[in-house]
Design a protein around this motif. Structure first.
Motif, PDB file in Angstrom:
ATOM      1  N   ILE A   4      36.103  45.016  40.342  1.00 44.08           N
ATOM      2  CA  ILE A   4      37.118  46.191  40.121  1.00 44.08           C
ATOM      3  C   ILE A   4      36.827  46.948  39.938  1.00 44.08           C
ATOM      4  CG2 ILE A   4      39.373  46.646  39.313  1.00 44.08           C
ATOM      5  CD1 ILE A   4      39.626  43.655  38.542  1.00 44.08           C
ATOM      6  N   ASN A   5      37.228  48.733  40.766  1.00 42.31           N
ATOM      7  CA  ASN A   5      36.295  49.926  40.334  1.00 42.31           C
ATOM      8  C   ASN A   5      37.438  50.811  39.940  1.00 42.31           C
ATOM      9  OD1 ASN A   5      33.746  49.159  41.053  1.00 42.31           O
ATOM     10  ND2 ASN A   5      34.014  49.253  42.358  1.00 42.31           N
ATOM     11  N   GLY A   6      38.713  50.725  40.235  1.00 37.68           N
ATOM     12  CA  GLY A   6      39.941  51.423  40.683  1.00 37.68           C
ATOM     13  C   GLY A   6      40.386  52.100  39.081  1.00 37.68           C
ATOM     14  N   PRO A   7      41.184  52.321  38.259  1.00 35.03           N
ATOM     15  CA  PRO A   7      41.852  52.605  37.313  1.00 35.03           C
ATOM     16  C   PRO A   7      42.930  51.513  36.444  1.00 35.03           C
ATOM     17  CG  PRO A   7      43.536  53.151  39.179  1.00 35.03           C
ATOM     18  CD  PRO A   7      42.532  53.082  39.546  1.00 35.03           C
ATOM     19  N   PHE A   8      42.958  49.844  37.144  1.00 38.65           N
ATOM     20  CA  PHE A   8      43.171  49.267  36.593  1.00 38.65           C
ATOM     21  C   PHE A   8      42.105  48.050  36.356  1.00 38.65           C
ATOM     22  CE2 PHE A   8      47.397  50.525  39.517  1.00 38.65           C
ATOM     23  CZ  PHE A   8      48.052  50.239  38.214  1.00 38.65           C
ATOM     24  N   LYS A   9      41.152  48.794  36.314  1.00 37.03           N
ATOM     25  CA  LYS A   9      39.815  47.807  36.262  1.00 37.03           C
ATOM     26  C   LYS A   9      40.307  47.328  34.228  1.00 37.03           C
ATOM     27  CE  LYS A   9      37.117  51.541  34.728  1.00 37.03           C
ATOM     28  NZ  LYS A   9      36.037  52.741  35.232  1.00 37.03           N
ATOM     29  N   ASP A  10      40.600  47.656  33.835  1.00 39.16           N
ATOM     30  CA  ASP A  10      40.473  46.924  32.331  1.00 39.16           C
ATOM     31  C   ASP A  10      42.075  46.129  32.582  1.00 39.16           C
ATOM     32  OD1 ASP A  10      38.439  48.246  31.662  1.00 39.16           O
ATOM     33  OD2 ASP A  10      38.893  50.417  31.106  1.00 39.16           O
ATOM     34  N   ILE A  11      42.990  46.677  33.053  1.00 36.20           N
ATOM     35  CA  ILE A  11      44.254  46.320  33.446  1.00 36.20           C
ATOM     36  C   ILE A  11      44.318  44.873  33.696  1.00 36.20           C
ATOM     37  CG2 ILE A  11      46.445  46.696  33.327  1.00 36.20           C
ATOM     38  CD1 ILE A  11      45.700  48.915  31.436  1.00 36.20           C
ATOM     39  N   ILE A  12      43.746  44.594  34.870  1.00 30.96           N
ATOM     40  CA  ILE A  12      44.109  43.825  36.093  1.00 30.96           C
ATOM     41  C   ILE A  12      43.438  42.379  35.105  1.00 30.96           C
ATOM     42  CG2 ILE A  12      43.610  42.413  37.951  1.00 30.96           C
ATOM     43  CD1 ILE A  12      43.891  45.278  39.602  1.00 30.96           C
ATOM     44  N   PRO A  13      42.561  42.098  33.975  1.00 32.02           N
ATOM     45  CA  PRO A  13      41.733  41.021  34.413  1.00 32.02           C
ATOM     46  C   PRO A  13      42.899  40.286  32.977  1.00 32.02           C
ATOM     47  CG  PRO A  13      40.294  42.392  34.515  1.00 32.02           C
ATOM     48  CD  PRO A  13      41.041  43.587  34.950  1.00 32.02           C
ATOM     49  N   ASN A  14      43.228  41.511  31.844  1.00 33.91           N
ATOM     50  CA  ASN A  14      44.138  40.951  30.790  1.00 33.91           C
ATOM     51  C   ASN A  14      45.472  40.534  31.362  1.00 33.91           C
ATOM     52  OD1 ASN A  14      42.471  41.811  28.772  1.00 33.91           O
ATOM     53  ND2 ASN A  14      42.555  43.643  28.711  1.00 33.91           N
ATOM     54  N   PHE A  15      45.829  41.252  32.801  1.00 29.71           N
ATOM     55  CA  PHE A  15      46.973  41.336  32.720  1.00 29.71           C
ATOM     56  C   PHE A  15      47.063  39.404  33.405  1.00 29.71           C
ATOM     57  CE2 PHE A  15      49.676  41.039  36.898  1.00 29.71           C
ATOM     58  CZ  PHE A  15      51.006  41.331  35.991  1.00 29.71           C
ATOM     59  N   GLN A  16      46.209  38.930  34.101  1.00 23.63           N
ATOM     60  CA  GLN A  16      45.742  37.328  34.511  1.00 23.63           C
ATOM     61  C   GLN A  16      45.615  36.896  33.099  1.00 23.63           C
ATOM     62  OE1 GLN A  16      42.315  36.757  36.965  1.00 23.63           O
ATOM     63  NE2 GLN A  16      43.160  35.164  37.184  1.00 23.63           N
TER      64      GLN A  16
END
Length: 124
Positions: A4-16
């Motif tokens: 993940i390199n885009g703007p959600f790189k920190d959001i997606i793992p925490n969202f999961q």
């Protein structure tokens, strides 16, 4: 695991992790990775430009199925982001509908009576 390199790189793992903590499976969140990749490919790496994010993912998408997919995935991410303190996220509420030529057939009482009498005559 997908990079993940885009703007959600920190959001997606925490969202999961958040969704799993609520009891959801969320092992396959490929659609969120795909959103992130689309944004990265369009040189969007900052979450502050949420209007541009919405335009790239939803407004500019021509395929109705993909547009609907992107819309619902973005909506879920934005709900989570609001929970963790992100404000000023640009999002428009849309209704998706596939146009259909379906016209219902409305039968009269007489037509229904004939229909059921015909069915009864075929029963053994």
């Amino acid at each position: 695991m997908v990079q993940i390199n885009g703007p959600f790189k920190d959001i997606i793992p925490n969202f999961q992790k958040y969704k799993k903590s609520l009891g959801y499976k969320y092992d396959n969140i490929y659609k969120y990775y795909r959103l992130d990749k689309i944004l990265f490919d369009n040189n969007i790496v900052d979450l502050k430009d949420s209007k541009k994010i919405y335009e790239v993912l939803v407004t500019n998408e021509t395929n109705l199925n993909k547009k609907n997919e992107h819309y619902s995935a973005l909506k879920e991410l934005y709900k989570y982001m609001k929970l963790i303190g992100y404000d000023d996220l640009y999002f428009e509420s849309l209704c998706f509908s596939n146009t259909s030529n379906f016209e219902p057939t409305i039968l009269t009482k007489h037509q229904l009576k004939i229909f059921f009498e015909t069915l009864d005559s075929f029963c053994k």
